[in-house]
Structures are given as C-alpha cells and as structure tokens.
Motif scaffolding. Structure first.
Motif, PDB file in Angstrom:
ATOM      1  N   ASP A 204    -113.370 -41.644  -6.320  1.00 37.53           N
ATOM      2  CA  ASP A 204    -112.560 -40.980  -5.285  1.00 37.53           C
ATOM      3  C   ASP A 204    -111.400 -41.881  -4.850  1.00 37.53           C
ATOM      4  OD1 ASP A 204    -114.087 -38.745  -5.330  1.00 37.53           O
ATOM      5  OD2 ASP A 204    -115.135 -39.114  -3.439  1.00 37.53           O
ATOM      6  N   ALA A 205    -111.676 -43.158  -4.643  1.00 43.07           N
ATOM      7  CA  ALA A 205    -110.638 -44.089  -4.195  1.00 43.07           C
ATOM      8  C   ALA A 205    -109.536 -44.218  -5.243  1.00 43.07           C
ATOM      9  CB  ALA A 205    -111.257 -45.456  -3.898  1.00 43.07           C
ATOM     10  N   MET A 206    -109.930 -44.334  -6.518  1.00 40.00           N
ATOM     11  CA  MET A 206    -108.931 -44.450  -7.585  1.00 40.00           C
ATOM     12  C   MET A 206    -108.084 -43.187  -7.670  1.00 40.00           C
ATOM     13  SD  MET A 206    -108.896 -47.330  -9.168  1.00 40.00           S
ATOM     14  CE  MET A 206    -109.815 -48.765  -9.710  1.00 40.00           C
ATOM     15  N   GLN A 207    -108.723 -42.032  -7.608  1.00 40.01           N
ATOM     16  CA  GLN A 207    -107.977 -40.775  -7.730  1.00 40.01           C
ATOM     17  C   GLN A 207    -107.072 -40.553  -6.515  1.00 40.01           C
ATOM     18  OE1 GLN A 207    -111.222 -38.025  -8.497  1.00 40.01           O
ATOM     19  NE2 GLN A 207    -110.975 -38.227 -10.716  1.00 40.01           N
ATOM     20  N   GLU A 208    -107.508 -41.013  -5.344  1.00 39.05           N
ATOM     21  CA  GLU A 208    -106.673 -40.893  -4.150  1.00 39.05           C
ATOM     22  C   GLU A 208    -105.398 -41.730  -4.295  1.00 39.05           C
ATOM     23  OE1 GLU A 208    -107.393 -38.907  -1.624  1.00 39.05           O
ATOM     24  OE2 GLU A 208    -105.568 -39.440  -0.523  1.00 39.05           O
ATOM     25  N   LEU A 209    -105.521 -42.902  -4.898  1.00 39.16           N
ATOM     26  CA  LEU A 209    -104.349 -43.758  -5.085  1.00 39.16           C
ATOM     27  C   LEU A 209    -103.335 -43.147  -6.045  1.00 39.16           C
ATOM     28  CD1 LEU A 209    -105.905 -47.329  -5.216  1.00 39.16           C
ATOM     29  CD2 LEU A 209    -104.067 -46.577  -3.715  1.00 39.16           C
ATOM     30  N   VAL A 210    -103.837 -42.391  -7.026  1.00 42.06           N
ATOM     31  CA  VAL A 210    -102.944 -41.763  -7.992  1.00 42.06           C
ATOM     32  C   VAL A 210    -102.351 -40.475  -7.427  1.00 42.06           C
ATOM     33  CG1 VAL A 210    -102.839 -40.690 -10.266  1.00 42.06           C
ATOM     34  CG2 VAL A 210    -104.132 -42.778  -9.938  1.00 42.06           C
ATOM     35  N   GLY A 211    -103.117 -39.778  -6.566  1.00 44.96           N
ATOM     36  CA  GLY A 211    -102.661 -38.497  -6.040  1.00 44.96           C
ATOM     37  C   GLY A 211    -101.969 -38.617  -4.694  1.00 44.96           C
ATOM     38  N   ALA A 212    -102.696 -38.262  -3.628  1.00 39.53           N
ATOM     39  CA  ALA A 212    -102.095 -38.213  -2.292  1.00 39.53           C
ATOM     40  C   ALA A 212    -101.780 -39.589  -1.727  1.00 39.53           C
ATOM     41  CB  ALA A 212    -103.043 -37.477  -1.341  1.00 39.53           C
ATOM     42  N   ALA A 213    -102.482 -40.608  -2.204  1.00 41.10           N
ATOM     43  CA  ALA A 213    -102.241 -41.997  -1.780  1.00 41.10           C
ATOM     44  C   ALA A 213    -102.405 -42.181  -0.271  1.00 41.10           C
ATOM     45  CB  ALA A 213    -100.853 -42.462  -2.218  1.00 41.10           C
ATOM     46  N   ASP A 214    -103.454 -41.563   0.287  1.00 43.24           N
ATOM     47  CA  ASP A 214    -103.793 -41.792   1.698  1.00 43.24           C
ATOM     48  C   ASP A 214    -104.600 -43.086   1.761  1.00 43.24           C
ATOM     49  OD1 ASP A 214    -104.845 -41.875   4.234  1.00 43.24           O
ATOM     50  OD2 ASP A 214    -105.300 -39.745   4.339  1.00 43.24           O
ATOM     51  N   THR A 215    -103.948 -44.179   2.180  1.00 42.89           N
ATOM     52  CA  THR A 215    -104.627 -45.482   2.130  1.00 42.89           C
ATOM     53  C   THR A 215    -105.833 -45.532   3.072  1.00 42.89           C
ATOM     54  OG1 THR A 215    -103.035 -46.322   3.748  1.00 42.89           O
ATOM     55  CG2 THR A 215    -102.573 -46.759   1.431  1.00 42.89           C
ATOM     56  N   GLY A 216    -105.803 -44.727   4.145  1.00 38.96           N
ATOM     57  CA  GLY A 216    -106.961 -44.676   5.030  1.00 38.96           C
ATOM     58  C   GLY A 216    -108.199 -44.169   4.300  1.00 38.96           C
ATOM     59  N   GLU A 217    -108.016 -43.116   3.499  1.00 41.67           N
ATOM     60  CA  GLU A 217    -109.128 -42.572   2.710  1.00 41.67           C
ATOM     61  C   GLU A 217    -109.605 -43.593   1.675  1.00 41.67           C
ATOM     62  OE1 GLU A 217    -110.818 -39.599   2.746  1.00 41.67           O
ATOM     63  OE2 GLU A 217    -109.889 -39.290   4.697  1.00 41.67           O
ATOM     64  N   VAL A 218    -108.634 -44.300   1.074  1.00 48.04           N
ATOM     65  CA  VAL A 218    -108.992 -45.298   0.058  1.00 48.04           C
ATOM     66  C   VAL A 218    -109.842 -46.400   0.684  1.00 48.04           C
ATOM     67  CG1 VAL A 218    -108.099 -47.018  -1.553  1.00 48.04           C
ATOM     68  CG2 VAL A 218    -106.925 -44.825  -1.299  1.00 48.04           C
ATOM     69  N   TRP A 219    -109.408 -46.913   1.850  1.00 46.20           N
ATOM     70  CA  TRP A 219    -110.173 -47.990   2.491  1.00 46.20           C
ATOM     71  C   TRP A 219    -111.562 -47.498   2.911  1.00 46.20           C
ATOM     72  CZ3 TRP A 219    -109.476 -52.774   1.720  1.00 46.20           C
ATOM     73  CH2 TRP A 219    -108.195 -53.311   1.549  1.00 46.20           C
ATOM     74  N   ARG A 220    -111.661 -46.235   3.325  1.00 46.08           N
ATOM     75  CA  ARG A 220    -112.981 -45.691   3.693  1.00 46.08           C
ATOM     76  C   ARG A 220    -113.914 -45.720   2.483  1.00 46.08           C
ATOM     77  NH1 ARG A 220    -115.819 -41.029   3.261  1.00 46.08           N
ATOM     78  NH2 ARG A 220    -114.197 -40.153   1.932  1.00 46.08           N
ATOM     79  N   ASP A 221    -113.387 -45.297   1.318  1.00 41.84           N
ATOM     80  CA  ASP A 221    -114.214 -45.311   0.110  1.00 41.84           C
ATOM     81  C   ASP A 221    -114.568 -46.740  -0.307  1.00 41.84           C
ATOM     82  OD1 ASP A 221    -114.261 -42.531  -0.157  1.00 41.84           O
ATOM     83  OD2 ASP A 221    -112.353 -42.504  -1.243  1.00 41.84           O
ATOM     84  N   VAL A 222    -113.601 -47.666  -0.155  1.00 45.07           N
ATOM     85  CA  VAL A 222    -113.883 -49.071  -0.514  1.00 45.07           C
ATOM     86  C   VAL A 222    -114.999 -49.627   0.378  1.00 45.07           C
ATOM     87  CG1 VAL A 222    -112.935 -51.411  -0.492  1.00 45.07           C
ATOM     88  CG2 VAL A 222    -111.593 -49.544  -1.455  1.00 45.07           C
TER      89      VAL A 222
END
Length: 245
Positions: A204-222
């Motif tokens: 999910d984090a990888m796909q978020e970075l490629v798509g919408a790039a919501d860093t908040g969502e990425v950090w939540r997944d990390v």
C-alpha cells in the motif's frame, strides 16, 4: 539489555557477512537483477505495467531476501553451536536479536538504496512522491523480513526447515497483498486476512507513493510495518532457546 553488547553482536555479524563474499553479493545484487528482469519482461508490452507492478515488487524483493538470509544464518549459528556458546555469556536474548536486527537492518538500507536507485534512476520508474521516502519504505520492508526471519528461526531445527517456512509465511502475503487483485475486490474473508498481514501495508505504501503520493498515508503504513517488525522481534526474544535441543 546492554547497548555495548548489542553493538558488539551487530559488529560481529557485519564482519562475518563482509568475509562471506557470495552472501554479500546476493544481498546487494539479487534485488537489482530481479527488478531489472521485471522491467525487461514488460518493456515491449503496451501500458505502464512496470509502473504498476514495480513498486509492489520493490517492497517484496528486499523482504524475501532478508527473510531467507536471516533465518538461514541464525539456524547456522544454532546448528554449529555458536548460538549456544554466545548465550552462555552475559548476553541477553534481546541483545542478541537486536544486534542481528541492527546488522541486517544496515545491510537492508544499502540493499534497498541500490534497488531504488536502479528502479528510479536507470529503469525510469515513475514516482509521484519523494524518492527518498520510497527508500524508507523499502528499508522498512527489509527490516520486517529480518525480524520475521529471526522469529521463524526459533521454530526450525535445521536450515532446510527454515527455508520451508517461506511458503507458509511469505507466499500468502504475496498473494493477498493487493498486487494482483485489489484488496477491496477480494472475498470478505480474504480481505480480512489481508488486513492483518504486514506485506499488505508495505505494498500500500509503495503504491501510494506512485499514485496519489499522500505522504501521511505512506507514513501510517510504514508505522504499521515497523510495528509488525518490533512485534516479531519481541516474539523472537520470547521464544529464543538458550540450549539447542
């Protein structure tokens, strides 16, 4: 827990890996080669298939490699009697596991940096978010593989058994992480299982970075992936045996 002892264990592991040139080459080169192979497979096909599958596999390759190397290395320490001798010293189980986690975590950082550099710099993977955050996610995935490798090594008695844990621990996560079928499109039971598997959040984090790039969502997944890694280390410390059966 003693920080000096933990760092001494980490230094010992890094020294061993540095002297084992084949293992070092496998750790650093194999993920880059697999990503390149994936890019080559999709090179002549229509659509941006590499951009679709590349991020997910960039999360998987470091995870799988570190899982295998860590579990087999720890079993080798146990079968040779080295682990038993180490644990007769003033060395806590958590010192041992954290030392291994730090050593393989550093190797994972180098490995993931190389894989991200090849994917983005050489193969042209499109990333909407910060590239450095892609590296952070890849490192978190590799550390998760290290933690799970340490955990499963507590339940195996031979290196062969440790390898057999891969179909049980890793393959279900690859199938249910949402790379092949979106998680929300899966049957309810499989979606619920996917929700409790750490690889789902890594992808999910990888796909978020490629798509919408919501860093908040990425950090939540990390943070979720890091939580799974810490939980695996805690379970590994609780189940680590001081004596070889």
């Amino acid at each position: 827990m003693n920080a000096r002892v933990t760092l001494a264990v980490a230094g010992r592991v890094l020294t061993q890996v540095r002297r084992d040139h084949r293992t070092l080459a496998m750790l650093m080169v194999v993920p880059c080669l697999l990503i390149t192979l994936l890019w080559w497979m999709f090179a002549d096909l229509p659509g941006d298939l590499f951009d679709r599958f590349g991020p997910g596999l960039l999360a998987m390759f470091p995870f799988i490699v570190m899982f295998l190397v860590t579990s087999v290395t720890t079993l080798r320490e146990r079968s040779s009697g080295t682990l038993e001798r180490l644990l007769t010293m003033p060395l806590g189980k958590l010192d041992f596991l954290l030392g291994y986690a730090i050593a393989f975590g550093l190797l994972a950082a180098v490995q993931s940096t190389l894989a991200v550099a090849v994917s983005v710099g050489l193969l042209g993977l499109d990333v909407a978010g910060p590239v450095w955050l892609l590296g952070v996610v890849a490192v978190a995935d590799a550390v998760l593989g290290t933690a799970l490798g340490l955990l499963v090594s507590a339940f195996a008695t031979t290196e062969f058994q440790a390898v057999q844990f891969m179909p049980a621990f890793v393959l279900p996560q690859i199938l249910l992480c949402g790379l092949f079928v979106p998680r929300e499109a899966m049957p309810a039971v499989l979606e619920a299982i996917s929700d409790v598997l750490p690889m789902s959040y890594a992808v999910d984090a990888m796909q978020e970075l490629v798509g919408a790039a919501d860093t908040g969502e990425v950090w939540r997944d990390v943070m979720v992936v890091a939580g799974f890694a810490l939980g695996a280390l805690a379970l590994g410390a609780a189940t680590l045996r001081r004596r070889t059966p």
